[in-house]
Design a protein around this motif. Structure first.
Motif, mmCIF file in Angstrom:
data_model
loop_
_atom_site.group_PDB
_atom_site.id
_atom_site.type_symbol
_atom_site.label_atom_id
_atom_site.label_comp_id
_atom_site.label_asym_id
_atom_site.label_seq_id
_atom_site.Cartn_x
_atom_site.Cartn_y
_atom_site.Cartn_z
ATOM 1 N N PRO A 710 1.942 -9.803 -2.886
ATOM 2 C CA PRO A 710 2.744 -11.028 -2.809
ATOM 3 C C PRO A 710 2.475 -11.795 -1.520
ATOM 4 O O PRO A 710 2.068 -11.237 -0.497
ATOM 5 C CB PRO A 710 4.190 -10.509 -2.852
ATOM 6 C CG PRO A 710 4.091 -9.163 -3.493
ATOM 7 C CD PRO A 710 2.785 -8.597 -3.054
ATOM 8 N N THR A 711 2.695 -13.094 -1.578
ATOM 9 C CA THR A 711 2.494 -13.956 -0.421
ATOM 10 C C THR A 711 3.308 -13.449 0.763
ATOM 11 O O THR A 711 4.466 -13.056 0.622
ATOM 12 C CB THR A 711 2.921 -15.393 -0.761
ATOM 13 O OG1 THR A 711 2.179 -15.822 -1.910
ATOM 14 C CG2 THR A 711 2.653 -16.335 0.400
ATOM 15 N N ASP A 712 2.682 -13.436 1.941
ATOM 16 C CA ASP A 712 3.331 -13.044 3.199
ATOM 17 C C ASP A 712 3.744 -11.581 3.222
ATOM 18 O O ASP A 712 4.712 -11.201 3.880
ATOM 19 C CB ASP A 712 4.561 -13.920 3.490
ATOM 20 C CG ASP A 712 4.201 -15.376 3.652
ATOM 21 O OD1 ASP A 712 3.164 -15.665 4.274
ATOM 22 O OD2 ASP A 712 4.945 -16.239 3.149
ATOM 23 N N MET A 713 2.989 -10.736 2.485
ATOM 24 C CA MET A 713 3.267 -9.304 2.494
ATOM 25 C C MET A 713 1.975 -8.517 2.597
ATOM 26 O O MET A 713 0.891 -9.029 2.333
ATOM 27 C CB MET A 713 4.047 -8.880 1.239
ATOM 28 C CG MET A 713 5.440 -9.455 1.162
ATOM 29 S SD MET A 713 6.408 -8.772 -0.191
ATOM 30 C CE MET A 713 7.882 -9.789 -0.062
ATOM 31 N N VAL A 714 2.106 -7.258 2.989
ATOM 32 C CA VAL A 714 0.999 -6.309 2.999
ATOM 33 C C VAL A 714 1.477 -5.024 2.345
ATOM 34 O O VAL A 714 2.683 -4.760 2.265
ATOM 35 C CB VAL A 714 0.503 -6.010 4.431
ATOM 36 C CG1 VAL A 714 -0.122 -7.239 5.054
ATOM 37 C CG2 VAL A 714 1.636 -5.465 5.295
ATOM 38 N N ILE A 715 0.533 -4.237 1.861
ATOM 39 C CA ILE A 715 0.883 -2.920 1.329
ATOM 40 C C ILE A 715 1.154 -1.987 2.501
ATOM 41 O O ILE A 715 0.307 -1.802 3.380
ATOM 42 C CB ILE A 715 -0.239 -2.369 0.449
ATOM 43 C CG1 ILE A 715 -0.408 -3.243 -0.800
ATOM 44 C CG2 ILE A 715 0.042 -0.923 0.042
ATOM 45 C CD1 ILE A 715 -1.555 -2.836 -1.701
ATOM 46 N N SER A 716 2.339 -1.394 2.511
ATOM 47 C CA SER A 716 2.713 -0.507 3.613
ATOM 48 C C SER A 716 2.610 0.966 3.246
ATOM 49 O O SER A 716 2.425 1.820 4.128
ATOM 50 C CB SER A 716 4.139 -0.810 4.071
ATOM 51 O OG SER A 716 5.060 -0.629 3.006
ATOM 52 N N GLU A 717 2.712 1.280 1.952
ATOM 53 C CA GLU A 717 2.677 2.683 1.539
ATOM 54 C C GLU A 717 2.366 2.764 0.059
ATOM 55 O O GLU A 717 2.770 1.898 -0.721
ATOM 56 C CB GLU A 717 4.030 3.349 1.810
ATOM 57 C CG GLU A 717 4.062 4.836 1.471
ATOM 58 C CD GLU A 717 5.437 5.452 1.666
ATOM 59 O OE1 GLU A 717 5.509 6.679 1.802
ATOM 60 O OE2 GLU A 717 6.435 4.696 1.665
ATOM 61 N N VAL A 718 1.651 3.826 -0.335
ATOM 62 C CA VAL A 718 1.353 4.089 -1.733
ATOM 63 C C VAL A 718 1.589 5.564 -2.004
ATOM 64 O O VAL A 718 1.172 6.424 -1.212
ATOM 65 C CB VAL A 718 -0.108 3.725 -2.089
ATOM 66 C CG1 VAL A 718 -0.415 4.115 -3.532
ATOM 67 C CG2 VAL A 718 -0.371 2.248 -1.872
ATOM 68 N N THR A 719 2.250 5.855 -3.118
ATOM 69 C CA THR A 719 2.358 7.239 -3.570
ATOM 70 C C THR A 719 1.861 7.324 -5.003
ATOM 71 O O THR A 719 2.113 6.428 -5.818
ATOM 72 C CB THR A 719 3.797 7.767 -3.494
ATOM 73 O OG1 THR A 719 4.639 6.989 -4.352
ATOM 74 C CG2 THR A 719 4.321 7.696 -2.071
ATOM 75 N N THR A 724 0.955 11.025 -1.150
ATOM 76 C CA THR A 724 0.334 9.892 -0.469
ATOM 77 C C THR A 724 -1.163 10.132 -0.392
ATOM 78 O O THR A 724 -1.608 11.053 0.294
ATOM 79 C CB THR A 724 0.903 9.714 0.943
ATOM 80 O OG1 THR A 724 2.312 9.535 0.852
ATOM 81 C CG2 THR A 724 0.286 8.503 1.627
ATOM 82 N N PRO A 725 -1.962 9.330 -1.105
ATOM 83 C CA PRO A 725 -3.416 9.571 -1.083
ATOM 84 C C PRO A 725 -4.011 9.153 0.245
ATOM 85 O O PRO A 725 -3.449 8.357 0.988
ATOM 86 C CB PRO A 725 -3.928 8.683 -2.221
ATOM 87 C CG PRO A 725 -2.919 7.585 -2.314
ATOM 88 C CD PRO A 725 -1.597 8.189 -1.941
#
Length: 890
Positions: A710-719, A724-725
């Protein structure tokens, strides 16, 4: 001498012993047969759709088609043919590839001693007319058995097409061609049919002209829309705003909320909440044709008494005009200086100074003797290209742009009608001819004037923009050269299909509706009961919503102000428009539903709706390979859970589409390869501070999954399945993993600018806070503080009508005795931070600070939402607080 027609045939066949190795262009394999003198071409989708292409030449002086024969052939860096005729004319054809099309450039040079009137173009031979549909640039005919293609220039696209269920073929003028006339004609015959596209040229002795034609082939499923897609892909720059133009020009029209504003604070909030990015600064001059207001032209005998601000002295009018344009600083709206496309001029001024520019066309209205532009002038139709009026227009436009706080020009009456035959005609390009002789149509002049505007820069260094008011019945060229389009008419004007041609001409540019609801056209407001008025407005607003999403058109304040539902949908409508309207929906829906696609890949948005009274169960099939390199996975636009089934290259979702309410699908992820996934249940939950995307995927195999960020966001975590890979790289945009049956994936996002939790921001005590700026702060810093102050001034004073109004103060220096909002220029990324009773708004430069302030206000709307009171007919409809809400049954 009678000339027999003998056209050079470009034979379409799959192979030829003497042909060169084909090159691929426009989804066609093209080769040059030097021995036979033919161009051979095979469509990749249906080699039998078109059997031949021919160069078409007609002598308008003799009134005959012209026999042409090949004289020489070359094949260096493309393909070239030279033709011989029995008239003094040199004729060549050069065939090349351009992006996703074939470009055929026909060059004609008059080698004789007299003027030549030519009709030049290309025709395609169709071996069988069975199951053929045809598009003539405006309308569609299914299996026509008679000639199809109205000889009407205005309101038609400069391309045509035909198709069956396997393939489509299209041709027309290149998007860069500015011409006064063209024609598309389909002629069925016993042994097939012919599709022809032609334009007319006027060649003086020794003069040459080159016309570029477009050819392309696509699949047949979406008919002429396939050819539109190829056309946009060939000249993408022609269907987007000019680079460097103020981005606000691609928002909605403010519809005088800024230009006529008495209170800049209120206006700024109304325009922001209603997405009014530019304003139509109507007629800021005293005399039509004298837009600068020159001293020697100021006092004159007008047709009617001069009134209002135009009755002031020249000095007072200048001051009034400057003040009105200066409002743009406080309202944050791009002011567009109104001109009637410089095709109208006050009667006496036109006759006395610019007689060489008069358009005298007996077929249209060329003189207004009733009040119009200024209200007190009579106006004459002019030709603003290579004339004295054009020269003065260039001078005046450059001067007002240099002296006023403005971002460009609003071109009214930009349809481009009227045939000019005056003394400048011999100097003009794009000329055509008719039974009365040569002419140049005003569409050429209007487009050239738009091009001139784009050579100018505003006082803040941006490229001057153009907003054009041109109807679907206007010339094809104005939308091509404007940056944003105004459709002066209601969403229901004439028919629901009325906007179609204008959208096709505009491509991915912003279009806005104009006018208002005009409720008296439907009911007698004076006699109707309040609930009847409310229901009538609701019905019109519902249809406005449908048409806005069907055609990608932004409704202005006259439709949205006070109408809660439309205001709630506005961010989504604007997002769709900015994603870019796509001619091929690549999505199948059942009747009675319709579908429109915006964007592609992970930027895809798909609008689906119907206009019947009940709910419709719809299986929606999205053709992935047309818009992405894998399987797209969707949620509804609000992030609601959706089960996606992937089957034979399609993503299938099942929807219950309600009455009067569109459903918008949003692409959230892409699985590559598509065959590795069978189904996915997806949901998204986002706020200003971040959020998460949850996916339950069923599939097998190694995949890559790019994620929509989304606009003005970054991915901070993925499970993945709770684990958590390992992630390589600084910023994650894609997952790589092995699917083994069911996989649970959670992607969490963090805001790039809001460095606190959303509830902390929304609960901040703004009402009792003080806004602090540094001592000696710049105007830009002060303006950001004033925007925040104005936000709450608007809310408290104009929304909480029963509450006590208290302005949030702005001071220079430190705050010691109450909550504080600190507005600062500071090193580091632009961010908003909450710490106790302090809120810090900081950015590294003034431009970033302005953008950050708007993001903050948008986030606050979650708590301080309003539809902007005083909706249409608020008094007669007895709207509580001036807002129409959806709490009554229709």
């Amino acid at each position: 001498m009678k000339r027999a027609l003998m056209l050079i045939t470009l034979v379409l066949s799959v192979s030829c012993a003497s042909a060169q190795t084909p090159f691929e262009a426009g989804n066609m394999a093209i080769s040059l047969d030097a021995q036979a003198g033919n161009i051979r071409c095979a469509s990749a989708f249906d080699p039998g759709l078109i059997s031949a292409l021919r160069v078409y030449l007609y002598d308008g002086v003799a009134g005959e088609q012209v026999a042409i024969t090949p004289a020489a052939i070359a094949a260096d860096n493309g393909m070239s043919l030279n033709f011989a005729t029995d008239m003094p004319l040199d004729l060549t054809a050069t065939i090349t590839r351009l992006n996703e099309s074939v470009l055929v450039a026909l060059t004609a040079r008059n080698s004789g001693a007299t003027q030549q009137l030519l009709e030049l173009g290309i025709e395609a031979a169709v071996p069988s007319s069975e199951d053929i549909s045809v598009f003539d640039g405006r309308s569609v005919a299914d299996q026509p058995t008679e000639e199809f293609g109205e000889d009407k220039f205005m309101g038609r696209l400069n391309l045509c097409a035909l198709w069956n269920d396997r393939a489509s073929f299209g041709m027309g003028l290149a998007a860069t061609e500015l011409r006064s006339w063209f024609h598309h004609l389909y002629v069925p015959a016993a042994d097939g049919a012919v599709l022809r596209t032609v334009t007319r040229l006027v060649l003086d002795p020794g003069q040459a002209d080159t016309v570029a034609f477009f050819l392309a082939s696509r699949p047949g499923e979406w008919g002429y829309r396939e050819i539109l897609e190829a056309y946009y892909a060939t000249w993408p720059e022609m269907f987007l705003p000019s680079p460097g133009v103020d981005a606000r020009v691609s928002l909605g029209g403010a519809e005088y909320q800024a230009w006529r504003a008495d209170d800049a604070v209120v206006s700024a909030e109304i325009c922001r909440r209603l997405y009014g990015g530019w304003d139509w600064c109507y007629a800021p001059f005293r005399r039509t044709g004298d837009i600068y207001g020159r001293e020697e032209l100021w006092d004159y005998e007008s047709a009617r008494p001069i009134a209002n601000e135009r009755a002031q002295s020249r000095e007072d009018f200048y001051q009034w005009r400057r003040e009105h344009f200066d409002k743009s600083v406080r309202t944050d709206v791009a002011m567009m200086f109104y001109v009637p496309s410089q095709v109208w001029c006050e009667d006496k001024l036109a006759l006395e100074r610019y007689s060489d520019a008069l358009v005298e066309d007996p077929d249209i209205k060329t003189v207004f003797l009733t009040p119009w532009v200024t209200g007190h002038d009579n106006e004459r139709l002019m030709f603003p290209y290579n004339t004295s009026f054009a020269e003065q227009s260039h001078i005046d436009m450059a001067q007002v742009l240099a002296e006023l706080t403005m971002q460009g020009f609003a071109f009214d009456t930009a349809e481009g009608g009227g045939k000019y035959r005056g003394p400048a005609l011999s100097r003009l390009d794009g000329r055509a001819w008719d039974d009365s002789g040569p002419y140049c149509r005003n569409n050429v002049a209007v487009a050239r004037l738009m091009q001139f505007v784009h050579t100018l820069t505003t006082r803040d260094g941006q490229v001057a923009g153009v907003v054009a008011n041109t109807h679907p019945t206007g010339s094809y060229s104005s939308p091509l050269y404007a940056d944003s389009i105004m459709l002066e008419g209601e969403p229901w004007k004439i028919s629901r299909d009325y906007p179609n041609a204008l959208r096709w001409m505009s491509g991915r540019k912003t279009i806005v509706f104009w006018e208002g609801y005009g409720l008296n056209d439907f009911i007698d407001v004076a006699k109707a009961r309040p609930e009847q008025i409310r229901m009538a407005i609701r019905g019109l607003a519902d249809f406005t919503l449908m048409q806005s999403l069907r055609n990608g058109i932004i409704p202005p304040p006259a439709y949205t102000k006070g109408v809660e539902r439309l205001v709630q949908w506005l961010p989504t409508i604007v997002e769709c428009v900015h994603a870019g309207w796509q001619p091929v929906p690549a999505t199948r829906v059942p009747d009675p539903c319709w579908v429109t696609r915006y964007g592609d890949g992970l930027g895809t948005l798909i609008a689906i709706a119907h206009e019947t009274a009940g709910e419709v169960e719809a299986e929606v099939a999205i053709e992935n390979e047309r818009i992405a390199d894998g399987a797209l996975l969707f949620t509804t636009s609000d992030g609601g859970e959706l089960l996606n089934t992937v089957y034979q290259g399609e993503t299938i979702v099942n929807l219950d589409v309600p009455a009067r309410t569109p459903i918008l699908l949003r692409a959230q992820a892409l699985v590559v390869p598509a065959v590795a996934v069978q189904s996915a249940a997806i949901t998204s939950n986002l706020g200003s501070d971040g959020g998460e995307l949850r996916m339950t995927l069923h599939g097998q195999g190694r995949v890559e999954i790019p994620i929509r960020i989304p606009t003005d966001m970054v991915i901070s975590e993925v499970t993945v399945n709770g684990q958590t890979p390992r992630i390589a790289g600084e910023r994650l945009t894609m997952l790589a993993l092995e699917l083994r049956g069911e996989s649970e994936i959670v992607v969490r996002f963090a805001s790039t600018w809001l460095q606190c939790e959303e509830p902390q921001l929304l609960d901040f005590p703004f009402a009792t806070a003080t806004i602090s700026i540094p001592e000696g702060a710049s105007d830009a810093v002060r303006l950001s503080a004033e925007r925040l102050q104005g936000y709450f001034t608007y809310w408290h004073k104009h929304v909480l009508a029963d509450g006590d109004y208290a302005e949030v103060p702005v001071i220079e220096g430190a705050v010691t005795d109450r909550p504080a909002v600190l507005v600062r220029l500071a090193d580091g990324p632009a961010s908003v931070r909450c710490s106790g009773e302090q809120l810090l708004i900081g950015a590294p430069d003034e431009e970033a600070l302005a953008a950050l302030t708007l993001k903050l206000l948008g986030a606050l709307d979650l708590r301080y939402f309003t539809a902007v009171p005083a909706g249409p007919y608020a008094g007669a409809a007895e709207l509580p607080g001036g807002i129409l809400r959806w709490d009554e049954k229709p």
